[in-house]
Design a protein around this motif. Structure first.
Motif, PDB file in Angstrom:
ATOM      1  N   PHE A   1      96.434  32.008  26.174  1.00 48.60           N
ATOM      2  CA  PHE A   1      96.405  31.273  24.915  1.00 48.60           C
ATOM      3  C   PHE A   1      97.796  30.763  24.556  1.00 48.60           C
ATOM      4  O   PHE A   1      98.777  31.504  24.600  1.00 48.60           O
ATOM      5  CB  PHE A   1      95.869  32.158  23.786  1.00 48.60           C
ATOM      6  N   SER A   2      97.863  29.470  24.163  1.00 45.40           N
ATOM      7  CA  SER A   2      99.175  28.857  23.918  1.00 45.40           C
ATOM      8  C   SER A   2      99.220  28.045  22.632  1.00 45.40           C
ATOM      9  O   SER A   2     100.190  27.312  22.402  1.00 45.40           O
ATOM     10  CB  SER A   2      99.559  27.952  25.093  1.00 45.40           C
ATOM     11  N   TYR A   3      98.183  28.179  21.809  1.00 44.45           N
ATOM     12  CA  TYR A   3      98.127  27.381  20.591  1.00 44.45           C
ATOM     13  C   TYR A   3      98.462  28.231  19.359  1.00 44.45           C
ATOM     14  O   TYR A   3      98.878  29.375  19.475  1.00 44.45           O
ATOM     15  CB  TYR A   3      96.754  26.725  20.462  1.00 44.45           C
ATOM     16  N   SER A   4      98.253  27.675  18.184  1.00 42.72           N
ATOM     17  CA  SER A   4      98.660  28.308  16.931  1.00 42.72           C
ATOM     18  C   SER A   4      97.721  29.440  16.527  1.00 42.72           C
ATOM     19  O   SER A   4      96.596  29.563  17.029  1.00 42.72           O
ATOM     20  CB  SER A   4      98.667  27.261  15.817  1.00 42.72           C
ATOM     21  N   LYS A   5      98.195  30.226  15.550  1.00 40.82           N
ATOM     22  CA  LYS A   5      97.344  31.291  15.029  1.00 40.82           C
ATOM     23  C   LYS A   5      96.138  30.716  14.306  1.00 40.82           C
ATOM     24  O   LYS A   5      95.051  31.326  14.295  1.00 40.82           O
ATOM     25  CB  LYS A   5      98.134  32.227  14.117  1.00 40.82           C
ATOM     26  N   GLU A   6      96.295  29.531  13.709  1.00 46.71           N
ATOM     27  CA  GLU A   6      95.162  28.892  13.046  1.00 46.71           C
ATOM     28  C   GLU A   6      94.072  28.530  14.051  1.00 46.71           C
ATOM     29  O   GLU A   6      92.879  28.718  13.789  1.00 46.71           O
ATOM     30  CB  GLU A   6      95.626  27.643  12.292  1.00 46.71           C
ATOM     31  N   MET A   7      94.487  28.012  15.215  1.00 41.44           N
ATOM     32  CA  MET A   7      93.519  27.699  16.260  1.00 41.44           C
ATOM     33  C   MET A   7      92.898  28.982  16.818  1.00 41.44           C
ATOM     34  O   MET A   7      91.685  29.030  17.101  1.00 41.44           O
ATOM     35  CB  MET A   7      94.186  26.898  17.377  1.00 41.44           C
ATOM     36  N   ALA A   8      93.697  30.028  16.960  1.00 39.01           N
ATOM     37  CA  ALA A   8      93.161  31.310  17.439  1.00 39.01           C
ATOM     38  C   ALA A   8      92.079  31.823  16.501  1.00 39.01           C
ATOM     39  O   ALA A   8      91.050  32.346  16.945  1.00 39.01           O
ATOM     40  CB  ALA A   8      94.285  32.328  17.570  1.00 39.01           C
ATOM     41  N   ARG A   9      92.290  31.669  15.196  1.00 37.62           N
ATOM     42  CA  ARG A   9      91.285  32.117  14.224  1.00 37.62           C
ATOM     43  C   ARG A   9      89.968  31.378  14.419  1.00 37.62           C
ATOM     44  O   ARG A   9      88.886  31.965  14.303  1.00 37.62           O
ATOM     45  CB  ARG A   9      91.794  31.891  12.804  1.00 37.62           C
ATOM     46  N   LEU A  10      90.045  30.069  14.723  1.00 36.39           N
ATOM     47  CA  LEU A  10      88.829  29.291  14.953  1.00 36.39           C
ATOM     48  C   LEU A  10      88.053  29.822  16.151  1.00 36.39           C
ATOM     49  O   LEU A  10      86.819  29.927  16.112  1.00 36.39           O
ATOM     50  CB  LEU A  10      89.173  27.815  15.154  1.00 36.39           C
ATOM     51  N   TYR A  11      88.777  30.163  17.217  1.00 32.02           N
ATOM     52  CA  TYR A  11      88.104  30.689  18.405  1.00 32.02           C
ATOM     53  C   TYR A  11      87.512  32.070  18.143  1.00 32.02           C
ATOM     54  O   TYR A  11      86.410  32.384  18.615  1.00 32.02           O
ATOM     55  CB  TYR A  11      89.069  30.727  19.590  1.00 32.02           C
ATOM     56  N   VAL A  12      88.230  32.879  17.394  1.00 29.92           N
ATOM     57  CA  VAL A  12      87.706  34.199  17.053  1.00 29.92           C
ATOM     58  C   VAL A  12      86.423  34.061  16.239  1.00 29.92           C
ATOM     59  O   VAL A  12      85.437  34.773  16.469  1.00 29.92           O
ATOM     60  CB  VAL A  12      88.774  35.031  16.300  1.00 29.92           C
ATOM     61  N   ARG A  13      86.410  33.128  15.312  1.00 33.15           N
ATOM     62  CA  ARG A  13      85.195  32.889  14.524  1.00 33.15           C
ATOM     63  C   ARG A  13      84.037  32.433  15.410  1.00 33.15           C
ATOM     64  O   ARG A  13      82.868  32.679  15.098  1.00 33.15           O
ATOM     65  CB  ARG A  13      85.450  31.833  13.448  1.00 33.15           C
ATOM     66  N   MET A  14      84.362  31.751  16.496  1.00 34.25           N
ATOM     67  CA  MET A  14      83.350  31.302  17.445  1.00 34.25           C
ATOM     68  C   MET A  14      82.870  32.463  18.325  1.00 34.25           C
ATOM     69  O   MET A  14      81.921  32.321  19.093  1.00 34.25           O
ATOM     70  CB  MET A  14      83.925  30.173  18.324  1.00 34.25           C
ATOM     71  N   GLY A  15      83.553  33.607  18.219  1.00 35.39           N
ATOM     72  CA  GLY A  15      83.174  34.771  19.006  1.00 35.39           C
ATOM     73  C   GLY A  15      83.939  34.923  20.301  1.00 35.39           C
ATOM     74  O   GLY A  15      83.561  35.738  21.156  1.00 35.39           O
ATOM     75  N   PHE A  16      85.025  34.172  20.451  1.00 38.14           N
ATOM     76  CA  PHE A  16      85.812  34.217  21.682  1.00 38.14           C
ATOM     77  C   PHE A  16      86.963  35.210  21.585  1.00 38.14           C
ATOM     78  O   PHE A  16      87.497  35.466  20.502  1.00 38.14           O
ATOM     79  CB  PHE A  16      86.366  32.832  22.011  1.00 38.14           C
TER      80      PHE A  16
END
Length: 261
Positions: free
Chosen positions: A155-170
């Motif tokens: 993973f190389s993107y922002s914490k905001e993008m990480a939150r989106l993926y976590v919400r997607m279940g990733f």
């Protein structure tokens, strides 16, 4: 207990000592590895590794930078391989805009096709995304990648993008980069998201952690990543190992395929 969720032991960097290296991993606490295919030919070498080593499992797919190799005939072979009992994921797949080729349209075509394959086979996906943050996320949403789940590797993107993926279940794949002095953004991601959504990976032979940065990486270096995560989270190394081990088992659904956890 350490689970390397993303390695490339089929690469020629290991040709000189592959068997000797893999043989010592379990005695050093590396109890499971997923070898991620990256090209049409590496699907076959990944299969060989998984069949040779009891603790090595396979992910079959084609990296976005190699999607020009794909055609319906060899994609059919990937579909067949995903039925192998040691296949735990489709990957690594995704988008990579660092270079101009293959075309973005071609990458998107095969990214979508491989997500659909994962959904059809009930497997998680291993996502590669480089310089393609928004397009990766948008395509995953459009293809309902949350239905199969998986991991955004390296993973190389922002914490905001990480939150989106976590919400997607990733899950978020974290490796040696987190030990680099200039890895401020990744350290912020690790600090921000719940530990229950982080998994360990090497991406070996690449991205060796400090103090081996620039050298060939291997699963033996993962304790340095564990130590860094523990420091960021303010918990013990043992806690990190135990939680992330369970994360990896959930990611690859080991209990669902009858493998002891």
């Amino acid at each position: 207990m350490i689970f390397d969720t993303h390695a490339h032991y089929h690469y020629e960097a290991f040709d000189g000592d592959r068997d000797n290296l893999l043989a010592v991993l379990p005695e050093n606490g590396i109890l499971r590895i997923v070898n991620a295919s990256s090209s049409v030919s590496s699907n076959e070498t990944t299969l060989q590794l998984a069949e040779q080593w009891p603790f090595v499992y396979a992910a079959f797919g084609v990296h976005p930078s190699n999607t020009a190799e794909l055609a319906e005939e060899n994609f059919k072979r990937i579909k067949e391989l995903t039925d192998h009992p040691k296949c735990v994921a489709v990957g690594e797949i995704g988008l990579d805009y660092y270079y101009d080729e293959p075309s973005r349209d071609l990458q998107k075509k095969w990214f979508a096709a491989q997500i659909q394959l994962a959904k059809e086979k009930g497997k998680p996906v291993i996502i590669h995304s480089r310089d393609a943050a928004q397009d990766t996320y948008d395509l995953m949403k459009a293809e309902h990648a949350g239905d199969c789940g998986g991991v955004v590797h390296c993973f190389s993107y922002s914490k905001e993008m990480a939150r989106l993926y976590v919400r997607m279940g990733f899950y978020i794949g974290v490796g040696g980069v987190v030990t680099f002095k200039n890895a401020r953004v990744l350290k912020e991601v690790v600090e921000d998201i719940p530990l229950e959504y982080i998994v360990l990976e090497t991406d070996c032979p690449y991205l060796a952690p400090v103090p081996f940065r620039g050298k060939r990486n291997s699963s033996l270096n993962l304790p340095f990543v564990v130590e860094q995560i523990a420091q960021i989270k303010g918990i013990t190394v043992q806690e990190v190992e135990e939680i992330i081990w369970r994360n990896a088992l959930r990611l690859y659904r080991f209990s669902d395929i009858g493998i002891d956890s």
